[in-house]
Enzyme design. Structure first.
Site, PDB file in Angstrom:
ATOM      1  N   ALA A 191       0.856  -1.181   0.000  1.00 28.24           N
ATOM      2  CA  ALA A 191       0.000   0.000   0.000  1.00 28.24           C
ATOM      3  C   ALA A 191       0.894   1.234   0.000  1.00 28.24           C
ATOM      4  CB  ALA A 191      -0.911  -0.018   1.220  1.00 28.24           C
TER       5      ALA A 191
ATOM      6  N   GLY B 142       0.539  -5.066   0.971  1.00 23.15           N
ATOM      7  CA  GLY B 142      -0.669  -5.090   0.150  1.00 23.15           C
ATOM      8  C   GLY B 142      -0.430  -5.728  -1.219  1.00 23.15           C
TER       9      GLY B 142
ATOM     10  N   GLU C 228      -0.740  -9.337  -0.599  1.00 24.36           N
ATOM     11  CA  GLU C 228      -2.164  -9.579  -0.326  1.00 24.36           C
ATOM     12  C   GLU C 228      -2.978  -9.559  -1.617  1.00 24.36           C
ATOM     13  OE1 GLU C 228      -2.137  -6.406   2.640  1.00 24.36           O
ATOM     14  OE2 GLU C 228      -2.914  -7.831   4.107  1.00 24.36           O
TER      15      GLU C 228
ATOM     16  N   GLU D 114       4.639  -5.156   6.999  1.00 22.93           N
ATOM     17  CA  GLU D 114       3.911  -4.066   7.654  1.00 22.93           C
ATOM     18  C   GLU D 114       4.408  -3.796   9.070  1.00 22.93           C
ATOM     19  OE1 GLU D 114       2.452  -6.457   5.830  1.00 22.93           O
ATOM     20  OE2 GLU D 114       0.749  -5.657   4.700  1.00 22.93           O
TER      21      GLU D 114
HETATM   22  N1  CO8 Z   1       4.522   3.151  -0.760  1.00 21.69           N
HETATM   23  C1  CO8 Z   1       4.933   4.300  -1.305  1.00 21.69           C
HETATM   24  N2  CO8 Z   1       6.097   4.428  -1.972  1.00 21.69           N
HETATM   25  C2  CO8 Z   1       6.864   3.332  -2.094  1.00 21.69           C
HETATM   26  C3  CO8 Z   1       6.499   2.092  -1.543  1.00 21.69           C
HETATM   27  C4  CO8 Z   1       5.253   2.020  -0.849  1.00 21.69           C
HETATM   28  N3  CO8 Z   1       4.802   0.877  -0.313  1.00 21.69           N
HETATM   29  N4  CO8 Z   1       7.471   1.197  -1.813  1.00 21.69           N
HETATM   30  C5  CO8 Z   1       8.404   1.852  -2.511  1.00 21.69           C
HETATM   31  N5  CO8 Z   1       8.049   3.140  -2.688  1.00 21.69           N
HETATM   32  C6  CO8 Z   1       8.799   4.205  -3.382  1.00 21.69           C
HETATM   33  C7  CO8 Z   1       9.987   4.638  -2.571  1.00 21.69           C
HETATM   34  O1  CO8 Z   1       9.593   5.588  -1.599  1.00 21.69           O
HETATM   35  C8  CO8 Z   1      10.879   5.236  -3.634  1.00 21.69           C
HETATM   36  O2  CO8 Z   1      10.404   6.532  -3.924  1.00 21.69           O
HETATM   37  P1  CO8 Z   1      11.436   7.750  -4.216  1.00 21.69           P
HETATM   38  O3  CO8 Z   1      12.147   7.336  -5.475  1.00 21.69           O
HETATM   39  O4  CO8 Z   1      10.545   8.919  -4.383  1.00 21.69           O
HETATM   40  O5  CO8 Z   1      12.356   7.799  -3.028  1.00 21.69           O
HETATM   41  C9  CO8 Z   1      10.603   4.340  -4.854  1.00 21.69           C
HETATM   42  O6  CO8 Z   1       9.363   3.686  -4.582  1.00 21.69           O
HETATM   43  C10 CO8 Z   1      11.657   3.273  -5.040  1.00 21.69           C
HETATM   44  O7  CO8 Z   1      11.796   2.563  -3.827  1.00 21.69           O
HETATM   45  P2  CO8 Z   1      13.218   2.305  -3.122  1.00 21.69           P
HETATM   46  O8  CO8 Z   1      14.169   3.426  -3.436  1.00 21.69           O
HETATM   47  O9  CO8 Z   1      12.967   2.006  -1.691  1.00 21.69           O
HETATM   48  O10 CO8 Z   1      13.685   0.994  -3.907  1.00 21.69           O
HETATM   49  P3  CO8 Z   1      14.677  -0.156  -3.366  1.00 21.69           P
HETATM   50  O11 CO8 Z   1      14.943  -1.007  -4.546  1.00 21.69           O
HETATM   51  O12 CO8 Z   1      15.797   0.434  -2.611  1.00 21.69           O
HETATM   52  O13 CO8 Z   1      13.775  -0.990  -2.300  1.00 21.69           O
HETATM   53  C11 CO8 Z   1      11.795  -2.103  -1.506  1.00 21.69           C
HETATM   54  C12 CO8 Z   1      12.647  -1.705  -2.725  1.00 21.69           C
HETATM   55  C13 CO8 Z   1      12.558  -3.107  -0.635  1.00 21.69           C
HETATM   56  C14 CO8 Z   1      10.520  -2.737  -2.045  1.00 21.69           C
HETATM   57  C15 CO8 Z   1      11.461  -0.857  -0.675  1.00 21.69           C
HETATM   58  O14 CO8 Z   1      10.953   0.145  -1.539  1.00 21.69           O
HETATM   59  C16 CO8 Z   1      10.452  -1.074   0.414  1.00 21.69           C
HETATM   60  O15 CO8 Z   1      10.760  -1.634   1.459  1.00 21.69           O
HETATM   61  N6  CO8 Z   1       9.170  -0.623   0.216  1.00 21.69           N
HETATM   62  C17 CO8 Z   1       8.130  -0.659   1.205  1.00 21.69           C
HETATM   63  C18 CO8 Z   1       7.616  -2.062   1.383  1.00 21.69           C
HETATM   64  C19 CO8 Z   1       6.531  -2.074   2.441  1.00 21.69           C
HETATM   65  O16 CO8 Z   1       6.748  -1.748   3.584  1.00 21.69           O
HETATM   66  N7  CO8 Z   1       5.310  -2.475   2.049  1.00 21.69           N
HETATM   67  C20 CO8 Z   1       4.200  -2.559   2.968  1.00 21.69           C
HETATM   68  C21 CO8 Z   1       3.414  -1.292   2.894  1.00 21.69           C
HETATM   69  S1  CO8 Z   1       2.094  -1.279   4.106  1.00 21.69           S
HETATM   70  C22 CO8 Z   1       0.848  -2.178   3.410  1.00 21.69           C
HETATM   71  O17 CO8 Z   1       0.972  -2.677   2.342  1.00 21.69           O
HETATM   72  C23 CO8 Z   1      -0.403  -2.311   4.223  1.00 21.69           C
HETATM   73  C24 CO8 Z   1      -1.527  -2.933   3.407  1.00 21.69           C
HETATM   74  C25 CO8 Z   1      -2.812  -2.894   4.188  1.00 21.69           C
HETATM   75  C26 CO8 Z   1      -3.645  -1.659   3.884  1.00 21.69           C
HETATM   76  C27 CO8 Z   1      -4.989  -1.802   4.532  1.00 21.69           C
HETATM   77  C28 CO8 Z   1      -5.874  -0.635   4.245  1.00 21.69           C
HETATM   78  C29 CO8 Z   1      -7.272  -0.828   4.826  1.00 21.69           C
END
Ligand code: CO8
Length: 258
Positions: A66, A109, A112, A132
Site C-alpha cells: 500500500a 498489500g 495480499e 507491515e
Molecule cells: N509506498 C509508497 N512508496 C513506495 C512504496 C510504498 N509501499 N514502496 C516503494 N516506494 C517508493 C519509494 O519511496 C521510492 O520513492 P522515491 O524514489 O521517491 O524515493 C521508490 O518507490 C523506489 O523505492 P526504493 O528506493 O525504496 O527501492 P529499493 O529497490 O531500494 O527498495 C523495496 C525496494 C525493498 C521494495 C522498498 O521500496 C520497500 O521496502 N518498500 C516498502 C515495502 C513495504 O513496507 N510495504 C508494505 C506497505 S504497508 C501495506 O501494504 C499495508 C496494506 C494494508 C492496507 C490496509 C488498508 C485498509
C-alpha cells in the site's frame, strides 16, 4: 474509454491483462489504483470475449505494498469512514479466474493482492513478504488470514512478525505460489494459462472456481454438497454435452460459453 492513470489494459485473444503502472512508486497501491483495478476486473468479468484475467506489475515490482505516502497522515476515522481500500474486498466477487503474474517485489498489500488472485505464477527472482510490522502496522487486506490458510500458521507468523522476505521458490514450496518460471517468461506463462482456461466451457470454469473457493469458507460436508450441486448443474450446460461428445468423436470441442 475509461481513463486509467495507474494501470494499463489489454486483450490478448480471450485473455485479458491488467498491468499495474506506477513504476516510480514500485506500483504502490493507492486509492485511485485500487478503484481502477476493480473497475477493470469488473469490466472484463462482464465481457463475453474474455475467459480469464491476468494481473501483472513490472519486472522490478508486482507491487511494493500500500502507498505509504498516502497512508501516513490518515486517521482511524479516515480509514473507517471512507472504508479505505474496500475496493480490494470486491475483487473476491470476480467470477472469472484471476491469475497473478509476479516479478520482483510482492510486499504487504502487494502480496495480499497476489493472494486475492486465484493463483500465482512467479518469476525466480520474485520476493514475497508482509513487512507491515516494520511500519508499526499489520496486514490489512487479508494477509493474516489468506497467508495463514495458504502456508500455515508457523510460516505466516514468521513472515508477519519478522517482516522478512521469502524467495519465489520458498513461496512455492510453502504453497503460496503455484509455479515458478524464469523471470522473463512470467507474463507469457500467465497469459498462456489464461488462454488455456479461456478455451474451456465458461460456466464450468466459473463453477470450478466457485467450488474451490467454497473450501476456504465452509466445513467439509457443506463444501462437498456445494460441489455436488455444481457438478450436477454442469450437466445443464452446452459445455458438458459438447466436451463429452467431442472427446468421444475424437475432435476439438467448440464451447459456446453457455
Ligand atoms: N509506498 C509508497 N512508496 C513506495 C512504496 C510504498 N509501499 N514502496 C516503494 N516506494 C517508493 C519509494 O519511496 C521510492 O520513492 P522515491 O524514489 O521517491 O524515493 C521508490 O518507490 C523506489 O523505492 P526504493 O528506493 O525504496 O527501492 P529499493 O529497490 O531500494 O527498495 C523495496 C525496494 C525493498 C521494495 C522498498 O521500496 C520497500 O521496502 N518498500 C516498502 C515495502 C513495504 O513496507 N510495504 C508494505 C506497505 S504497508 C501495506 O501494504 C499495508 C496494506 C494494508 C492496507 C490496509 C488498508 C485498509
Amino acid at each position: 474509454g475509461v481513463d486509467n492513470q495507474s494501470i494499463r489494459l489489454e486483450k490478448r485473444g480471450a485473455a485479458a491483462l491488467i498491468t499495474l503502472d506506477r513504476p516510480k512508486q514500485l506500483n504502490a497501491l493507492n486509492d485511485a489504483l485500487s478503484r481502477e483495478v476493480l473497475r477493470a476486473a469488473q469490466g472484463f468479468d462482464a465481457d463475453p470475449e474474455v475467459g480469464a484475467i491476468v494481473l501483472a506489475g513490472s519486472q522490478k515490482a508486482f507491487a511494493a505494498g500500500a502507498d505509504i505516502k498516502e497512508m501516513l497522515s490518515k486517521s482511524f476515522a479516515d480509514l473507517f469512514t471512507d472504508n479505505y481500500f474496500a475496493a480490494w474486498d470486491q475483487l473476491a466477487t470476480i467470477r472469472k479466474p484471476l491469475i497473478a503474474a509476479v516479478n520482483g517485489f510482492a510486499l504487504g498489500g502487494g502480496c495480499e493482492l497476489a493472494m486475492m488472485c486465484d493463483f500465482i505464477i512467479a518469476g525466480q527472482g520474485a520476493q514475497f513478504g508482509q513487512p507491515e510490522i516494520k511500519l508499526g502496522i499489520l496486514p490489512g487486506i487479508g494477509g493474516s488470514q489468506r497467508l495463514t490458510k495458504l502456508v500455515g500458521r508457523s510460516l505466516a507468523m514468521d513472515l508477519i512478525l519478522t517482516g522478512r522476505l521469502i524467495s519465489a521458490e520458498e513461496a512455492r514450496s510453502a504453497g503460496l505460489v503455484a509455479r515458478v518460471v524464469p523471470d522473463d517468461q512470467v507474463l507469457a506463462v500467465a497469459l498462456e494459462a489464461a488462454a488455456t482456461i479461456a478455451g474451456y466451457s465458461a460456466p464450468a470454469v466459473m463453477m470450478a472456481k466457485e467450488a474451490v473457493n467454497r473450501a476456504e469458507e465452509t466445513a467439509l460436508t457443506e463444501g462437498l454438497l456445494h460441489e455436488r450441486r455444481l457438478f450436477q448443474a454442469s450437466f445443464a450446460t452446452q459445455g458438458q454435452k459438447e466436451g463429452m461428445s467431442a472427446f468421444l468423436e475424437k475432435r476439438k470441442p467448440a464451447f459456446s460459453g453457455r
